[in-house]
Design a protein around this motif. Sequence first.
Motif, PDB file in Angstrom:
ATOM      1  N   UNK A 158       0.844  -1.203   0.000  1.00 59.48           N
ATOM      2  CA  UNK A 158       0.000   0.000   0.000  1.00 59.48           C
ATOM      3  C   UNK A 158       0.877   1.250   0.000  1.00 59.48           C
ATOM      4  N   UNK A 159       1.603   1.466  -1.097  1.00 61.89           N
ATOM      5  CA  UNK A 159       2.604   2.549  -1.077  1.00 61.89           C
ATOM      6  C   UNK A 159       2.011   3.953  -0.970  1.00 61.89           C
ATOM      7  N   UNK A 160       0.726   4.113  -1.299  1.00 65.50           N
ATOM      8  CA  UNK A 160       0.157   5.463  -1.329  1.00 65.50           C
ATOM      9  C   UNK A 160      -0.492   5.887  -0.019  1.00 65.50           C
ATOM     10  N   UNK A 161      -0.793   4.939   0.862  1.00 64.42           N
ATOM     11  CA  UNK A 161      -1.468   5.302   2.107  1.00 64.42           C
ATOM     12  C   UNK A 161      -0.469   5.952   3.087  1.00 64.42           C
ATOM     13  N   UNK A 162      -0.829   7.110   3.652  1.00 65.14           N
ATOM     14  CA  UNK A 162       0.072   7.714   4.637  1.00 65.14           C
ATOM     15  C   UNK A 162       0.239   6.789   5.850  1.00 65.14           C
ATOM     16  N   UNK A 163       1.465   6.572   6.275  1.00 66.47           N
ATOM     17  CA  UNK A 163       1.731   5.616   7.359  1.00 66.47           C
ATOM     18  C   UNK A 163       2.932   6.116   8.169  1.00 66.47           C
ATOM     19  N   UNK A 164       2.674   6.497   9.406  1.00 63.42           N
ATOM     20  CA  UNK A 164       3.696   7.072  10.283  1.00 63.42           C
ATOM     21  C   UNK A 164       4.047   6.092  11.392  1.00 63.42           C
ATOM     22  N   UNK A 165       5.246   6.241  11.944  1.00 69.13           N
ATOM     23  CA  UNK A 165       5.632   5.483  13.138  1.00 69.13           C
ATOM     24  C   UNK A 165       5.968   6.501  14.225  1.00 69.13           C
ATOM     25  N   UNK A 166       5.361   6.334  15.389  1.00 68.46           N
ATOM     26  CA  UNK A 166       5.610   7.271  16.486  1.00 68.46           C
ATOM     27  C   UNK A 166       7.024   7.104  17.029  1.00 68.46           C
ATOM     28  N   UNK A 167       7.651   8.222  17.324  1.00 70.85           N
ATOM     29  CA  UNK A 167       8.945   8.208  18.006  1.00 70.85           C
ATOM     30  C   UNK A 167       8.695   7.738  19.446  1.00 70.85           C
ATOM     31  N   UNK A 168       9.489   6.761  19.937  1.00 68.09           N
ATOM     32  CA  UNK A 168       9.217   6.239  21.285  1.00 68.09           C
ATOM     33  C   UNK A 168       9.362   7.288  22.391  1.00 68.09           C
ATOM     34  N   UNK A 169      10.046   8.374  22.110  1.00 66.76           N
ATOM     35  CA  UNK A 169      10.142   9.466  23.079  1.00 66.76           C
ATOM     36  C   UNK A 169       8.743   9.938  23.485  1.00 66.76           C
ATOM     37  N   UNK A 170       7.846   9.976  22.499  1.00 67.98           N
ATOM     38  CA  UNK A 170       6.485  10.454  22.757  1.00 67.98           C
ATOM     39  C   UNK A 170       5.773   9.615  23.813  1.00 67.98           C
ATOM     40  N   UNK A 171       5.844   8.281  23.676  1.00 74.91           N
ATOM     41  CA  UNK A 171       5.103   7.444  24.635  1.00 74.91           C
ATOM     42  C   UNK A 171       5.618   7.649  26.067  1.00 74.91           C
ATOM     43  N   UNK A 172       6.944   7.851  26.202  1.00 73.32           N
ATOM     44  CA  UNK A 172       7.498   8.018  27.554  1.00 73.32           C
ATOM     45  C   UNK A 172       7.294   9.426  28.089  1.00 73.32           C
ATOM     46  N   UNK A 173       7.198  10.399  27.200  1.00 72.53           N
ATOM     47  CA  UNK A 173       6.828  11.755  27.660  1.00 72.53           C
ATOM     48  C   UNK A 173       5.414  11.738  28.240  1.00 72.53           C
ATOM     49  N   UNK A 174       4.517  11.020  27.588  1.00 67.64           N
ATOM     50  CA  UNK A 174       3.144  10.926  28.099  1.00 67.64           C
ATOM     51  C   UNK A 174       3.146  10.150  29.418  1.00 67.64           C
ATOM     52  N   UNK A 175       3.900   9.054  29.461  1.00 62.28           N
ATOM     53  CA  UNK A 175       4.009   8.255  30.700  1.00 62.28           C
ATOM     54  C   UNK A 175       4.487   9.135  31.870  1.00 62.28           C
ATOM     55  N   UNK A 176       5.475   9.986  31.602  1.00 62.67           N
ATOM     56  CA  UNK A 176       6.038  10.843  32.649  1.00 62.67           C
ATOM     57  C   UNK A 176       5.003  11.829  33.200  1.00 62.67           C
ATOM     58  N   UNK A 177       4.111  12.309  32.313  1.00 58.84           N
ATOM     59  CA  UNK A 177       3.030  13.205  32.777  1.00 58.84           C
ATOM     60  C   UNK A 177       2.116  12.466  33.745  1.00 58.84           C
ATOM     61  N   UNK A 178       1.848  11.200  33.499  1.00 58.61           N
ATOM     62  CA  UNK A 178       1.001  10.424  34.409  1.00 58.61           C
ATOM     63  C   UNK A 178       1.733  10.270  35.739  1.00 58.61           C
ATOM     64  N   UNK A 179       2.989   9.774  35.661  1.00 54.86           N
ATOM     65  CA  UNK A 179       3.729   9.504  36.897  1.00 54.86           C
ATOM     66  C   UNK A 179       3.896  10.756  37.754  1.00 54.86           C
TER      67      UNK A 179
END
Length: 276
Positions: A158-179
């Motif tokens: 599916x070469x035309x469909x936009x497809x991103x991968x999240x930078x893992x920094x993002x998930x841990x930044x969100x985790x840190x807000x919870x903690x």
Amino acid sequence: RPKLSGAELLCELKEKVSVSTLTSDLPPFSSLSWAATLPPAPLTSDLGPYRSCAVVSSAGSLRYSGLGKEIDSHDAVLRFNAAPTTGYEKDVGSKTTIRLINSQVMASDDHRFLSSSLYSSGALVAWDPAPFSADLTQWYNRTDYPIFLQYQRYRRLHPLQPFYILHPRFEWQVWQRIQDNMAEPIQKNPPSSGLLGTVLMMSLCDTVHVYEFLPSRRKTELCHYYQRFYDAACTLGAYHPLLYEKNLVKRMNQGSDRDIYTHGRVTLPGFRKLNC
Ligand code: NCC
């Protein structure tokens, strides 16, 4: 530290978290030939801004909600993992602008990620539970599930469909807000797709409505609206710090408790609309 108000939590989230996605200029991807198929620009410069957005959790309590029309009336709709719309339009709508998928969905045979048409509408955004504080190279060599292999395969099909991968920094930044906003230590596992998707939409939209993340009066042990499987852990959490995530969202909610009770609806401001 003193307990922050909803407005303070929102500002902290805006200031300390940024949605970033992988681009081919980042090492180690810059030296890998397949990485040329990553989107050249980050997600936040390609998608949005949207006026109003809906985040549709996959909770069983969406069943018989009749929220489909309301959900589809938003400018953009985010869905998760293998959550279908076909056959459930009355309750969850049919529009999909973005689908956030975890790497387990990409890798497991059950979900037929490479062949099912479920994944073909809208833009895809994938994430993998990366080790805390690991750099991209360490993560690349030891992902939780084979996210990069599956990404390459999907891209070829599916070469035309936009497809991103999240930078893992993002998930841990969100985790840190919870903690940082909880009195006790929480498990060191990334937040659920539900909270990650909510924060992602807060970066793209003026207003975000989240459905059945905070359960309504329809609250049920039915795990997903699309499966006959019962487990209270789906709503309360086990691996993900889901109960803490929900506590944080409850504190940031700008809608009424009545909206939660009757519609399972939370209202959050987009980051651009916040005056901090
Ligand atoms: O179940 P899942 O999530 O796909 O649901 C998406 C998001 O909706 C919210 N949710 C879901 C069910 C429920 N009863 N209450 C809820 O609040 C949560 O915020 C959830 O994140 C995930 O986060 O990616 C998760 O994925 C599943 C699973 O991998 C996929 O559905 C594919 O089968 C995980 N389940 C297992 O690993 C068994 C789940 O823990 C988290």
